[in-house]
Enzyme design. Structure first.
Site, PDB file in Angstrom:
ATOM      1  N   ARG A   1      96.461 -16.910  51.290  1.00  0.00           N
ATOM      2  CA  ARG A   1      97.576 -17.282  52.200  1.00  0.00           C
ATOM      3  C   ARG A   1      98.319 -18.516  51.694  1.00  0.00           C
ATOM      4  O   ARG A   1      97.735 -19.504  51.291  1.00  0.00           O
ATOM      5  CB  ARG A   1      97.006 -17.572  53.594  1.00  0.00           C
ATOM      6  CG  ARG A   1      98.037 -18.187  54.523  1.00  0.00           C
ATOM      7  CD  ARG A   1      97.622 -18.134  55.976  1.00  0.00           C
ATOM      8  NE  ARG A   1      96.352 -18.795  56.260  1.00  0.00           N
ATOM      9  CZ  ARG A   1      95.796 -18.813  57.484  1.00  0.00           C
ATOM     10  NH1 ARG A   1      96.383 -18.192  58.482  1.00  0.00           N
ATOM     11  NH2 ARG A   1      94.645 -19.426  57.670  1.00  0.00           N
TER      12      ARG A   1
ATOM     13  N   ARG B   1      96.957 -23.823  53.080  1.00  0.00           N
ATOM     14  CA  ARG B   1      96.328 -24.638  54.125  1.00  0.00           C
ATOM     15  C   ARG B   1      95.088 -25.292  53.529  1.00  0.00           C
ATOM     16  O   ARG B   1      94.366 -24.657  52.767  1.00  0.00           O
ATOM     17  CB  ARG B   1      95.931 -23.708  55.292  1.00  0.00           C
ATOM     18  CG  ARG B   1      96.299 -24.244  56.643  1.00  0.00           C
ATOM     19  CD  ARG B   1      96.149 -23.181  57.706  1.00  0.00           C
ATOM     20  NE  ARG B   1      94.806 -23.095  58.240  1.00  0.00           N
ATOM     21  CZ  ARG B   1      94.477 -22.363  59.309  1.00  0.00           C
ATOM     22  NH1 ARG B   1      95.382 -21.668  59.940  1.00  0.00           N
ATOM     23  NH2 ARG B   1      93.238 -22.329  59.740  1.00  0.00           N
TER      24      ARG B   1
ATOM     25  N   ARG C   1      84.896 -21.309  71.324  1.00  0.00           N
ATOM     26  CA  ARG C   1      84.246 -21.040  70.039  1.00  0.00           C
ATOM     27  C   ARG C   1      82.762 -21.364  70.056  1.00  0.00           C
ATOM     28  O   ARG C   1      82.076 -21.129  69.058  1.00  0.00           O
ATOM     29  CB  ARG C   1      84.893 -21.922  68.968  1.00  0.00           C
ATOM     30  CG  ARG C   1      85.900 -21.227  68.078  1.00  0.00           C
ATOM     31  CD  ARG C   1      86.552 -22.307  67.240  1.00  0.00           C
ATOM     32  NE  ARG C   1      86.910 -21.842  65.938  1.00  0.00           N
ATOM     33  CZ  ARG C   1      88.174 -21.605  65.576  1.00  0.00           C
ATOM     34  NH1 ARG C   1      89.156 -21.775  66.417  1.00  0.00           N
ATOM     35  NH2 ARG C   1      88.439 -21.213  64.356  1.00  0.00           N
TER      36      ARG C   1
ATOM     37  N   LYS D   1      93.860 -13.385  64.773  1.00  0.00           N
ATOM     38  CA  LYS D   1      93.988 -13.885  66.157  1.00  0.00           C
ATOM     39  C   LYS D   1      95.367 -14.496  66.408  1.00  0.00           C
ATOM     40  O   LYS D   1      96.028 -14.202  67.392  1.00  0.00           O
ATOM     41  CB  LYS D   1      92.927 -14.964  66.460  1.00  0.00           C
ATOM     42  CG  LYS D   1      91.488 -14.495  66.321  1.00  0.00           C
ATOM     43  CD  LYS D   1      90.514 -15.592  66.714  1.00  0.00           C
ATOM     44  CE  LYS D   1      90.569 -16.835  65.830  1.00  0.00           C
ATOM     45  NZ  LYS D   1      90.209 -16.604  64.430  1.00  0.00           N
TER      46      LYS D   1
ATOM     47  N   ARG E   1      83.710 -21.855  57.010  1.00  0.00           N
ATOM     48  CA  ARG E   1      84.268 -21.410  58.306  1.00  0.00           C
ATOM     49  C   ARG E   1      83.586 -20.115  58.757  1.00  0.00           C
ATOM     50  O   ARG E   1      83.302 -19.937  59.944  1.00  0.00           O
ATOM     51  CB  ARG E   1      85.789 -21.222  58.192  1.00  0.00           C
ATOM     52  CG  ARG E   1      86.540 -22.546  58.114  1.00  0.00           C
ATOM     53  CD  ARG E   1      87.949 -22.382  57.551  1.00  0.00           C
ATOM     54  NE  ARG E   1      88.835 -21.615  58.394  1.00  0.00           N
ATOM     55  CZ  ARG E   1      90.011 -21.132  57.975  1.00  0.00           C
ATOM     56  NH1 ARG E   1      90.412 -21.321  56.716  1.00  0.00           N
ATOM     57  NH2 ARG E   1      90.775 -20.466  58.798  1.00  0.00           N
TER      58      ARG E   1
HETATM   59  P1  AP5 Z   1      95.890 -15.217  61.327  1.00  0.00           P
HETATM   60  O1  AP5 Z   1      96.666 -14.504  62.360  1.00  0.00           O
HETATM   61  O2  AP5 Z   1      96.237 -16.650  61.035  1.00  0.00           O
HETATM   62  O3  AP5 Z   1      94.322 -15.134  61.651  1.00  0.00           O
HETATM   63  P2  AP5 Z   1      93.417 -16.092  62.504  1.00  0.00           P
HETATM   64  O4  AP5 Z   1      92.262 -15.274  62.972  1.00  0.00           O
HETATM   65  O5  AP5 Z   1      94.226 -16.805  63.534  1.00  0.00           O
HETATM   66  O6  AP5 Z   1      92.940 -17.050  61.350  1.00  0.00           O
HETATM   67  P3  AP5 Z   1      92.990 -18.634  61.142  1.00  0.00           P
HETATM   68  O7  AP5 Z   1      93.114 -18.900  59.695  1.00  0.00           O
HETATM   69  O8  AP5 Z   1      93.941 -19.286  62.054  1.00  0.00           O
HETATM   70  O9  AP5 Z   1      91.495 -18.926  61.428  1.00  0.00           O
HETATM   71  P4  AP5 Z   1      90.672 -19.908  62.285  1.00  0.00           P
HETATM   72  O10 AP5 Z   1      90.349 -19.205  63.541  1.00  0.00           O
HETATM   73  O11 AP5 Z   1      89.530 -20.376  61.476  1.00  0.00           O
HETATM   74  O12 AP5 Z   1      91.648 -21.160  62.407  1.00  0.00           O
HETATM   75  P5  AP5 Z   1      92.145 -22.049  63.605  1.00  0.00           P
HETATM   76  O13 AP5 Z   1      93.510 -22.404  63.264  1.00  0.00           O
HETATM   77  O14 AP5 Z   1      91.843 -21.459  64.935  1.00  0.00           O
HETATM   78  O15 AP5 Z   1      95.936 -14.354  60.001  1.00  0.00           O
HETATM   79  C1  AP5 Z   1      95.368 -14.799  58.793  1.00  0.00           C
HETATM   80  C2  AP5 Z   1      96.206 -14.240  57.617  1.00  0.00           C
HETATM   81  O16 AP5 Z   1      96.100 -12.817  57.632  1.00  0.00           O
HETATM   82  C3  AP5 Z   1      97.706 -14.561  57.736  1.00  0.00           C
HETATM   83  O17 AP5 Z   1      98.213 -14.783  56.452  1.00  0.00           O
HETATM   84  C4  AP5 Z   1      98.297 -13.288  58.363  1.00  0.00           C
HETATM   85  O18 AP5 Z   1      99.639 -13.102  57.978  1.00  0.00           O
HETATM   86  C5  AP5 Z   1      97.404 -12.219  57.787  1.00  0.00           C
HETATM   87  N1  AP5 Z   1      97.222 -11.072  58.707  1.00  0.00           N
HETATM   88  C6  AP5 Z   1      96.996 -11.111  60.047  1.00  0.00           C
HETATM   89  N2  AP5 Z   1      96.846  -9.873  60.543  1.00  0.00           N
HETATM   90  C7  AP5 Z   1      96.969  -9.013  59.479  1.00  0.00           C
HETATM   91  C8  AP5 Z   1      96.901  -7.577  59.343  1.00  0.00           C
HETATM   92  N3  AP5 Z   1      96.667  -6.773  60.403  1.00  0.00           N
HETATM   93  N4  AP5 Z   1      97.040  -7.052  58.121  1.00  0.00           N
HETATM   94  C9  AP5 Z   1      97.265  -7.864  57.033  1.00  0.00           C
HETATM   95  N5  AP5 Z   1      97.366  -9.219  57.092  1.00  0.00           N
HETATM   96  C10 AP5 Z   1      97.196  -9.790  58.314  1.00  0.00           C
HETATM   97  O19 AP5 Z   1      91.186 -23.328  63.472  1.00  0.00           O
HETATM   98  C11 AP5 Z   1      91.261 -24.195  62.372  1.00  0.00           C
HETATM   99  C12 AP5 Z   1      90.227 -25.298  62.539  1.00  0.00           C
HETATM  100  O20 AP5 Z   1      90.521 -26.063  63.737  1.00  0.00           O
HETATM  101  C13 AP5 Z   1      88.772 -24.849  62.748  1.00  0.00           C
HETATM  102  O21 AP5 Z   1      88.132 -24.573  61.524  1.00  0.00           O
HETATM  103  C14 AP5 Z   1      88.183 -26.073  63.463  1.00  0.00           C
HETATM  104  O22 AP5 Z   1      87.946 -27.132  62.564  1.00  0.00           O
HETATM  105  C15 AP5 Z   1      89.322 -26.489  64.386  1.00  0.00           C
HETATM  106  N6  AP5 Z   1      89.253 -25.817  65.691  1.00  0.00           N
HETATM  107  C16 AP5 Z   1      90.181 -24.972  66.220  1.00  0.00           C
HETATM  108  N7  AP5 Z   1      89.782 -24.551  67.431  1.00  0.00           N
HETATM  109  C17 AP5 Z   1      88.584 -25.143  67.679  1.00  0.00           C
HETATM  110  C18 AP5 Z   1      87.667 -25.068  68.753  1.00  0.00           C
HETATM  111  N8  AP5 Z   1      87.898 -24.299  69.830  1.00  0.00           N
HETATM  112  N9  AP5 Z   1      86.522 -25.786  68.657  1.00  0.00           N
HETATM  113  C19 AP5 Z   1      86.279 -26.580  67.599  1.00  0.00           C
HETATM  114  N10 AP5 Z   1      87.100 -26.681  66.530  1.00  0.00           N
HETATM  115  C20 AP5 Z   1      88.249 -25.959  66.571  1.00  0.00           C
END
Ligand code: AP5
Length: 217
Positions: free
Chosen positions: A129, A162, A91, A16, A173
């Site tokens: 990662r 991370r 979410r 994402k 997660r």
């Molecule tokens: P990446 O692009 O970072 O993927 P992502 O889906 O954004 O994954 P996140 O790790 O950010 O997941 P998340 O949604 O749990 O975390 P968030 O920060 O939103 O890619 C991941 C890896 O894959 C990278 O190394 C990238 O280089 C690689 N990659 C990407 N595409 C690729 C491809 N096509 N091929 C190969 N490699 C690839 O949330 C973190 C925390 O914040 C949550 O757990 C929660 O506690 C809190 N939080 C955030 N938003 C909310 C909300 N709305 N409500 C409540 N809590 C929230």
């Protein structure tokens, strides 16, 4: 003028954030990542950061009330007047309702893009990662490690994992995603707003599909 609002939906590690950055730059719209906003708050040690730190480290979701305030004040900023790219919000079903009320009439014009990736791929991407503390460059210990394993090839600063990318927290997660976020897929599909794509391919191929979807919206 109608705003263009893109929502990137998908499990942790589906790409994402990677795709949201590319789409935002392609459309000239702000990228709103709730995860990045919360991590910044934690790093700065703000009140918000202190409230959410342990929740994030456990892989749980921050409360809907907190998230509504965080997202509302961000979307009300001037740079969102022509549109925005949302990454990590909504979410929960409550967050869907909160987003609808924040966007008012524009909520009927969402483009929701679901990125689908297998759990095996997710585990490899997240547990492997590592990111540079200074420039943010991303490595993967299985597929694209830094030369020394510990220092960034680009700037020489330390690369770190991370805190929520440990195997145990990644499992949590994923559990939370299935329980709280997957129902959104059904909801947006019923409204005819959902577009699916295969996130297992190269970053550029996924991006191209997203651009094609956006052109049709
Ligand atoms: P990446 O692009 O970072 O993927 P992502 O889906 O954004 O994954 P996140 O790790 O950010 O997941 P998340 O949604 O749990 O975390 P968030 O920060 O939103 O890619 C991941 C890896 O894959 C990278 O190394 C990238 O280089 C690689 N990659 C990407 N595409 C690729 C491809 N096509 N091929 C190969 N490699 C690839 O949330 C973190 C925390 O914040 C949550 O757990 C929660 O506690 C809190 N939080 C955030 N938003 C909310 C909300 N709305 N409500 C409540 N809590 C929230």
């Amino acid at each position: 003028m109608a705003r263009k609002i893109v929502v990137l939906l998908g499990p942790p590690g589906s790409g994402k954030g990677t795709q949201a950055k590319l789409v935002a730059s392609y459309c000239g719209l702000p990228h709103i990542s709730t995860g990045d906003m919360l991590r910044t708050a934690v790093t700065e040690g703000s009140d918000l950061g202190l409230r959410v730190r342990s929740i994030m480290e456990a892989g749980a979701l921050v409360s809907d009330d907190i998230m509504r305030d965080v997202v509302k004040s961000r979307i009300e900023k001037l740079d969102c007047r022509y549109g925005l790219v949302l990454d990590g919000f909504p979410r929960t079903m409550q967050q869907v309702q909160d987003l609808d009320s924040i966007l008012a009439d524009d909520s009927k014009r969402l483009g929701v893009i679901q990125i689908q990736v297998s759990q095996d791929t997710i585990r490899k991407r997240l547990v492997g990662r590592r990111s540079c503390l200074s420039c943010g460059k991303v490595f993967n210990v299985y597929e694209s490690p830094s030369s020394s394993g510990m220092l960034c090839d680009a700037c020489g600063a330390p690369v770190v994992q991370r805190r929520d990318d440990s195997e145990e927290v990644v499992n949590e997660r994923l559990r939370v995603y299935t329980q709280q976020t997957e129902p959104l897929v059904v909801y947006y599909k019923k409204l005819g707003l959902l577009h699916n794509l295969d996130g297992e391919r190269e970053v550029e191929a996924v991006h191209k599909d997203i651009v094609d979807i956006l052109k049709r919206l």
